[in-house]
Motif scaffolding. Structure first.
Motif, PDB file in Angstrom:
ATOM      1  N   MET A   1      19.473  41.852  29.730  1.00  0.00           N
ATOM      2  CA  MET A   1      19.856  42.173  31.090  1.00  0.00           C
ATOM      3  C   MET A   1      19.897  40.916  31.960  1.00  0.00           C
ATOM      4  O   MET A   1      20.794  40.755  32.756  1.00  0.00           O
ATOM      5  N   LEU A   2      18.906  40.064  31.796  1.00  0.00           N
ATOM      6  CA  LEU A   2      18.838  38.841  32.584  1.00  0.00           C
ATOM      7  C   LEU A   2      19.971  37.889  32.206  1.00  0.00           C
ATOM      8  O   LEU A   2      20.576  37.252  33.084  1.00  0.00           O
ATOM      9  N   ILE A   3      20.282  37.828  30.928  1.00  0.00           N
ATOM     10  CA  ILE A   3      21.365  36.949  30.476  1.00  0.00           C
ATOM     11  C   ILE A   3      22.707  37.432  31.001  1.00  0.00           C
ATOM     12  O   ILE A   3      23.530  36.629  31.455  1.00  0.00           O
ATOM     13  N   ALA A   4      22.915  38.739  31.000  1.00  0.00           N
ATOM     14  CA  ALA A   4      24.176  39.292  31.489  1.00  0.00           C
ATOM     15  C   ALA A   4      24.362  39.026  32.982  1.00  0.00           C
ATOM     16  O   ALA A   4      25.451  38.659  33.434  1.00  0.00           O
ATOM     17  N   SER A   5      23.290  39.197  33.753  1.00  0.00           N
ATOM     18  CA  SER A   5      23.397  38.950  35.194  1.00  0.00           C
ATOM     19  C   SER A   5      23.598  37.467  35.479  1.00  0.00           C
ATOM     20  O   SER A   5      24.318  37.095  36.409  1.00  0.00           O
ATOM     21  N   THR A   6      22.987  36.605  34.686  1.00  0.00           N
ATOM     22  CA  THR A   6      23.163  35.165  34.854  1.00  0.00           C
ATOM     23  C   THR A   6      24.594  34.754  34.531  1.00  0.00           C
ATOM     24  O   THR A   6      25.199  33.970  35.266  1.00  0.00           O
ATOM     25  N   LEU A   7      25.134  35.317  33.459  1.00  0.00           N
ATOM     26  CA  LEU A   7      26.529  35.013  33.105  1.00  0.00           C
ATOM     27  C   LEU A   7      27.499  35.525  34.158  1.00  0.00           C
ATOM     28  O   LEU A   7      28.486  34.860  34.474  1.00  0.00           O
ATOM     29  N   LEU A   8      27.209  36.696  34.703  1.00  0.00           N
ATOM     30  CA  LEU A   8      28.060  37.245  35.762  1.00  0.00           C
ATOM     31  C   LEU A   8      28.018  36.353  37.002  1.00  0.00           C
ATOM     32  O   LEU A   8      29.053  36.066  37.616  1.00  0.00           O
ATOM     33  N   LEU A   9      26.823  35.888  37.367  1.00  0.00           N
ATOM     34  CA  LEU A   9      26.681  34.999  38.518  1.00  0.00           C
ATOM     35  C   LEU A   9      27.424  33.682  38.296  1.00  0.00           C
ATOM     36  O   LEU A   9      28.115  33.186  39.197  1.00  0.00           O
ATOM     37  N   LEU A  10      27.321  33.123  37.094  1.00  0.00           N
ATOM     38  CA  LEU A  10      28.046  31.885  36.790  1.00  0.00           C
ATOM     39  C   LEU A  10      29.551  32.087  36.806  1.00  0.00           C
ATOM     40  O   LEU A  10      30.300  31.212  37.252  1.00  0.00           O
ATOM     41  N   ALA A  11      30.010  33.243  36.351  1.00  0.00           N
ATOM     42  CA  ALA A  11      31.445  33.534  36.369  1.00  0.00           C
ATOM     43  C   ALA A  11      31.959  33.659  37.800  1.00  0.00           C
ATOM     44  O   ALA A  11      33.049  33.167  38.130  1.00  0.00           O
ATOM     45  N   VAL A  12      31.183  34.297  38.657  1.00  0.00           N
ATOM     46  CA  VAL A  12      31.584  34.432  40.063  1.00  0.00           C
ATOM     47  C   VAL A  12      31.611  33.066  40.737  1.00  0.00           C
ATOM     48  O   VAL A  12      32.553  32.746  41.485  1.00  0.00           O
TER      49      VAL A  12
END
Length: 81
Positions: A1-12
């Motif tokens: 979950m933490l990795i997915a949110s981090t990747l989403l934040l980096l993509a944004v």
């Protein structure tokens, strides 16, 4: 979950950085890109008001990310001279 949110934040953040590089100017939020506010006269018809104070009548403003980039570039240039 933490990795997915981090990747989403980096993509944004990468998307916003790309947007600031391609299109550094955005529409003024105060006048909505008109360069002036629209007010109603006594009969209820729209009328042009004074030029917008935020964009100085241009209708465009420098995006926050581009402003930060310009500021950091100026600091780097001043420090390496």
């Amino acid at each position: 979950m933490l990795i997915a949110s981090t990747l989403l934040l980096l993509a944004v953040l990468a998307g916003y950085t790309l947007l600031c590089a391609v299109s550094p100017f955005g529409t003024c939020r105060t006048c909505r890109g008109l360069g002036h506010k629209v007010v109603l006269d006594r009969k209820g018809r729209p009328k042009r008001a004074k030029p917008c104070r935020r964009c100085k009548g241009h209708g465009k403003r420098l995006r926050l990310g581009r402003r930060l980039h310009n500021h950091s570039r100026d600091i780097h240039r001043a420090g390496t001279r």
